[in-house]
Motif scaffolding. Structure first.
Motif, PDB file in Angstrom:
ATOM      1  N   ASN A 149       0.837  -1.196   0.000  1.00 61.17           N
ATOM      2  CA  ASN A 149       0.000   0.000   0.000  1.00 61.17           C
ATOM      3  C   ASN A 149       0.875   1.251   0.000  1.00 61.17           C
ATOM      4  O   ASN A 149       1.857   1.328   0.742  1.00 61.17           O
ATOM      5  CB  ASN A 149      -0.905  -0.009   1.231  1.00 61.17           C
ATOM      6  N   GLY A 150       0.541   2.213  -0.839  1.00 60.65           N
ATOM      7  CA  GLY A 150       1.318   3.446  -0.926  1.00 60.65           C
ATOM      8  C   GLY A 150       2.333   3.462  -2.038  1.00 60.65           C
ATOM      9  O   GLY A 150       2.873   4.523  -2.372  1.00 60.65           O
ATOM     10  N   ASN A 151       2.604   2.310  -2.638  1.00 58.85           N
ATOM     11  CA  ASN A 151       3.514   2.258  -3.773  1.00 58.85           C
ATOM     12  C   ASN A 151       2.746   2.485  -5.073  1.00 58.85           C
ATOM     13  O   ASN A 151       1.517   2.525  -5.098  1.00 58.85           O
ATOM     14  CB  ASN A 151       4.246   0.924  -3.813  1.00 58.85           C
ATOM     15  N   ASN A 152       3.511   2.611  -6.165  1.00 57.04           N
ATOM     16  CA  ASN A 152       2.908   2.793  -7.483  1.00 57.04           C
ATOM     17  C   ASN A 152       3.749   2.030  -8.506  1.00 57.04           C
ATOM     18  O   ASN A 152       4.316   0.989  -8.172  1.00 57.04           O
ATOM     19  CB  ASN A 152       2.757   4.279  -7.812  1.00 57.04           C
ATOM     20  N   CYS A 153       3.845   2.534  -9.718  1.00 57.20           N
ATOM     21  CA  CYS A 153       4.568   1.807 -10.761  1.00 57.20           C
ATOM     22  C   CYS A 153       6.081   1.869 -10.603  1.00 57.20           C
ATOM     23  O   CYS A 153       6.812   1.176 -11.323  1.00 57.20           O
ATOM     24  CB  CYS A 153       4.176   2.335 -12.142  1.00 57.20           C
ATOM     25  N   TYR A 154       6.579   2.682  -9.691  1.00 58.99           N
ATOM     26  CA  TYR A 154       8.024   2.818  -9.495  1.00 58.99           C
ATOM     27  C   TYR A 154       8.651   1.465  -9.153  1.00 58.99           C
ATOM     28  O   TYR A 154       8.173   0.744  -8.279  1.00 58.99           O
ATOM     29  CB  TYR A 154       8.320   3.819  -8.384  1.00 58.99           C
ATOM     30  N   ASN A 155       9.704   1.127  -9.858  1.00 55.84           N
ATOM     31  CA  ASN A 155      10.462  -0.118  -9.655  1.00 55.84           C
ATOM     32  C   ASN A 155       9.714  -1.366 -10.092  1.00 55.84           C
ATOM     33  O   ASN A 155      10.171  -2.477  -9.825  1.00 55.84           O
ATOM     34  CB  ASN A 155      10.911  -0.281  -8.200  1.00 55.84           C
ATOM     35  N   GLU A 156       8.573  -1.221 -10.744  1.00 55.47           N
ATOM     36  CA  GLU A 156       7.861  -2.388 -11.265  1.00 55.47           C
ATOM     37  C   GLU A 156       8.532  -2.851 -12.558  1.00 55.47           C
ATOM     38  O   GLU A 156       8.835  -2.038 -13.439  1.00 55.47           O
ATOM     39  CB  GLU A 156       6.397  -2.058 -11.531  1.00 55.47           C
ATOM     40  N   PRO A 168       6.938   5.501 -17.792  1.00 56.44           N
ATOM     41  CA  PRO A 168       8.279   6.095 -17.653  1.00 56.44           C
ATOM     42  C   PRO A 168       8.805   6.096 -16.223  1.00 56.44           C
ATOM     43  O   PRO A 168      10.010   6.177 -16.011  1.00 56.44           O
ATOM     44  CB  PRO A 168       8.084   7.539 -18.149  1.00 56.44           C
ATOM     45  N   SER A 169       7.900   6.049 -15.249  1.00 61.17           N
ATOM     46  CA  SER A 169       8.290   6.107 -13.842  1.00 61.17           C
ATOM     47  C   SER A 169       9.137   7.358 -13.609  1.00 61.17           C
ATOM     48  O   SER A 169       8.720   8.448 -13.959  1.00 61.17           O
ATOM     49  CB  SER A 169       9.013   4.819 -13.448  1.00 61.17           C
ATOM     50  N   LYS A 218      11.121  13.520 -18.468  1.00 63.27           N
ATOM     51  CA  LYS A 218      11.525  14.919 -18.363  1.00 63.27           C
ATOM     52  C   LYS A 218      10.862  15.546 -17.142  1.00 63.27           C
ATOM     53  O   LYS A 218       9.667  15.414 -16.936  1.00 63.27           O
ATOM     54  CB  LYS A 218      11.113  15.686 -19.616  1.00 63.27           C
ATOM     55  N   GLN A 219      11.655  16.208 -16.322  1.00 61.50           N
ATOM     56  CA  GLN A 219      11.134  16.909 -15.157  1.00 61.50           C
ATOM     57  C   GLN A 219      10.964  18.385 -15.506  1.00 61.50           C
ATOM     58  O   GLN A 219      11.934  19.063 -15.846  1.00 61.50           O
ATOM     59  CB  GLN A 219      12.088  16.744 -13.964  1.00 61.50           C
ATOM     60  N   TRP A 220       9.745  18.864 -15.432  1.00 61.82           N
ATOM     61  CA  TRP A 220       9.457  20.242 -15.825  1.00 61.82           C
ATOM     62  C   TRP A 220       9.936  21.247 -14.781  1.00 61.82           C
ATOM     63  O   TRP A 220      10.164  22.405 -15.100  1.00 61.82           O
ATOM     64  CB  TRP A 220       7.957  20.401 -16.062  1.00 61.82           C
ATOM     65  N   TYR A 221      10.084  20.778 -13.548  1.00 61.82           N
ATOM     66  CA  TYR A 221      10.566  21.634 -12.470  1.00 61.82           C
ATOM     67  C   TYR A 221      11.656  20.885 -11.712  1.00 61.82           C
ATOM     68  O   TYR A 221      11.633  19.641 -11.634  1.00 61.82           O
ATOM     69  CB  TYR A 221       9.417  22.002 -11.521  1.00 61.82           C
ATOM     70  N   PRO A 222      12.625  21.608 -11.132  1.00 62.12           N
ATOM     71  CA  PRO A 222      13.688  20.936 -10.360  1.00 62.12           C
ATOM     72  C   PRO A 222      13.093  20.110  -9.221  1.00 62.12           C
ATOM     73  O   PRO A 222      12.155  20.534  -8.544  1.00 62.12           O
ATOM     74  CB  PRO A 222      14.528  22.107  -9.822  1.00 62.12           C
ATOM     75  N   LEU A 223      13.636  18.925  -9.035  1.00 58.88           N
ATOM     76  CA  LEU A 223      13.161  18.062  -7.964  1.00 58.88           C
ATOM     77  C   LEU A 223      13.619  18.596  -6.616  1.00 58.88           C
ATOM     78  O   LEU A 223      14.729  19.102  -6.467  1.00 58.88           O
ATOM     79  CB  LEU A 223      13.685  16.639  -8.163  1.00 58.88           C
ATOM     80  N   ALA A 265      14.614  11.956  -2.327  1.00 58.14           N
ATOM     81  CA  ALA A 265      14.703  10.928  -1.288  1.00 58.14           C
ATOM     82  C   ALA A 265      13.581   9.893  -1.404  1.00 58.14           C
ATOM     83  O   ALA A 265      13.687   8.801  -0.839  1.00 58.14           O
ATOM     84  CB  ALA A 265      14.667  11.590   0.089  1.00 58.14           C
ATOM     85  N   ASN A 266      12.524  10.223  -2.138  1.00 59.32           N
ATOM     86  CA  ASN A 266      11.365   9.334  -2.267  1.00 59.32           C
ATOM     87  C   ASN A 266      10.945   9.277  -3.733  1.00 59.32           C
ATOM     88  O   ASN A 266       9.971   9.919  -4.136  1.00 59.32           O
ATOM     89  CB  ASN A 266      10.219   9.839  -1.390  1.00 59.32           C
ATOM     90  N   PRO A 267      11.663   8.523  -4.560  1.00 58.18           N
ATOM     91  CA  PRO A 267      11.431   8.545  -6.022  1.00 58.18           C
ATOM     92  C   PRO A 267       9.999   8.257  -6.440  1.00 58.18           C
ATOM     93  O   PRO A 267       9.517   8.821  -7.427  1.00 58.18           O
ATOM     94  CB  PRO A 267      12.388   7.465  -6.533  1.00 58.18           C
ATOM     95  N   LYS A 268       9.297   7.408  -5.717  1.00 58.46           N
ATOM     96  CA  LYS A 268       7.932   7.083  -6.142  1.00 58.46           C
ATOM     97  C   LYS A 268       7.017   8.303  -6.090  1.00 58.46           C
ATOM     98  O   LYS A 268       5.960   8.321  -6.733  1.00 58.46           O
ATOM     99  CB  LYS A 268       7.360   5.960  -5.274  1.00 58.46           C
ATOM    100  N   SER A 269       7.446   9.348  -5.356  1.00 60.66           N
ATOM    101  CA  SER A 269       6.622  10.551  -5.239  1.00 60.66           C
ATOM    102  C   SER A 269       6.556  11.331  -6.539  1.00 60.66           C
ATOM    103  O   SER A 269       5.650  12.140  -6.731  1.00 60.66           O
ATOM    104  CB  SER A 269       7.148  11.452  -4.118  1.00 60.66           C
ATOM    105  N   TYR A 270       7.510  11.132  -7.437  1.00 63.62           N
ATOM    106  CA  TYR A 270       7.481  11.848  -8.718  1.00 63.62           C
ATOM    107  C   TYR A 270       7.487  10.893  -9.915  1.00 63.62           C
ATOM    108  O   TYR A 270       7.722  11.309 -11.047  1.00 63.62           O
ATOM    109  CB  TYR A 270       8.636  12.853  -8.813  1.00 63.62           C
ATOM    110  N   ALA A 271       7.199   9.621  -9.658  1.00 64.27           N
ATOM    111  CA  ALA A 271       7.132   8.656 -10.755  1.00 64.27           C
ATOM    112  C   ALA A 271       5.912   8.933 -11.634  1.00 64.27           C
ATOM    113  O   ALA A 271       4.820   9.197 -11.137  1.00 64.27           O
ATOM    114  CB  ALA A 271       7.059   7.232 -10.199  1.00 64.27           C
ATOM    115  N   ASP A 272       6.118   8.885 -12.943  1.00 63.78           N
ATOM    116  CA  ASP A 272       5.028   9.065 -13.902  1.00 63.78           C
ATOM    117  C   ASP A 272       4.432   7.692 -14.198  1.00 63.78           C
ATOM    118  O   ASP A 272       5.028   6.881 -14.911  1.00 63.78           O
ATOM    119  CB  ASP A 272       5.566   9.705 -15.178  1.00 63.78           C
TER     120      ASP A 272
END
Length: 333
Positions: free
Chosen positions: A226-233, A286-287, A291-296, A302-309
């Motif tokens: 719970n709380g995860n998404n497509c990141y690292n799938e 793409p996870s 392309k990141q439109w704004y600087p991370l 520290a939490n890549p899944k928070s910005y995974a597409d």
């Protein structure tokens, strides 16, 4: 259909490159699968079908990805001097041209199909999304002469209420009202269908509507934490008939009802139902590799899944399969 399988080892890496050549009624499709990517190369047959014609994709960034996929499928067989790319209509219309064939493959940005305050192809991230539910001509004038029209509109509607404007943007007498999304969605598609009925040349234009493109933002739906998404799938969903909560059957029913009504009025729109086959592909997004439109921020890093597409799709990838379906309809209708 005759199938020929063989493998080719890459000289640059140890991975296996798998190729599948499919011979269909004298035409050849070649599929390459390697490093988790899928590339489908459609040879001259499609360009011959598009000779002196316009293939136009209309809608949001998901159908833009399908447009990019189609461009890539034919780009590899064209010399640099015999192809071009340019934009017009304030960059809303992007046109790939195969000069030798006088064929164009185009994308027009219109995420809600009808006119809205999200129509700018760059500056469309607005806090209060508003649609002119009865206004479509601003966009439709760019589609009028197309030979193949491929539409989508879904993701931009995903909210409980939509702000509807009767009148023009900037008009002090315009009337704004909050309306339930499903009702506004139907109103917009009725406006779209009415335009098609009046303006489409039935002897010339083939019409398609691409169904919902699923997202994979809730890993608990496929049995992950719970709380995860497509990141690292890295694997597909194997549950037969899997259906995510963010794919709305009620919206698809609205599309089917509108298309059925059009058919009763003598105009056929083929629905490309890509939803179920794409539901399984949680590893196809793409996870974090986008392309990141704004600087991370430090917190995001520290939490890549928070910005995974987990909405759009990798290319090569899933949209290539959508285009194989489209190719089959274009060629055999």
């Amino acid at each position: 259909m005759n199938l020929i399988h063989y493998t080719k080892r890459s000289s640059a890496a140890s991975c296996q490159k798998k190729w599948l050549a499919r011979h269909l009624e004298g035409r050849t499709l070649v599929t390459r699968i390697g490093d988790g990517n899928l590339t489908i190369v459609i040879f001259q047959a499609l360009l011959e079908r598009l000779r002196n014609k316009r293939l136009v994709f209309v809608g949001d960034s998901l159908i833009r990805g399908q447009w990019v996929s189609m461009v890539c499928l034919v780009d590899s067989i064209l010399p640099k001097t015999l192809k071009s790319m340019h934009s017009t209509a304030n960059a809303s219309l992007n046109i790939f041209k195969a000069k030798e064939y006088n064929a164009s493959i185009e994308h027009y940005w219109s995420p809600l199909l009808v006119e809205s305050n999200s129509d700018d192809p760059v500056n469309h991230r607005v806090p209060e999304r508003t649609v002119r539910v009865n206004a479509i001509e601003k966009h439709a004038k760019y589609w009028t002469d197309a030979d193949f029209l491929v539409f989508n509109t879904y993701l931009w509607w995903r909210r409980p209420l939509m702000n509807v404007l009767w009148g023009s943007f900037g008009d002090p007498d315009g009337v704004y009202k909050k309306v339930k999304m499903l009702r506004v969605y139907e109103m917009a598609l009725r406006t779209w269908s009415d335009w098609l009925e009046v303006h489409v040349n039935r002897k010339k234009t083939q019409l398609f509507f691409v169904s919902m493109s699923p997202i994979h933002t809730r890993a608990e739906e496929w049995g992950a934490d719970n709380g995860n998404n497509c990141y690292n799938e890295t694997d597909m969903i194997t549950e037969e008939g899997y259906w995510g909560q963010d794919s709305d059957p009620k919206m698809m029913q609205v599309v089917e009802n509108v298309v059925d009504d059009l058919k009763a009025r003598g105009l056929s729109v083929q629905i490309l139902n890509i939803t179920q086959l794409s539901e399984y592909r949680k590893e196809g997004h793409p996870s974090i590799y986008r392309k990141q439109w704004y600087p991370l921020t430090k917190e995001q890093i520290a939490n890549p899944k928070s910005y995974a597409d987990c909405i759009h799709w990798c290319l090569p990838g899933v949209p290539d399969v959508w285009n194989e379906l489209l190719y089959a309809y274009i060629f055999h209708q």
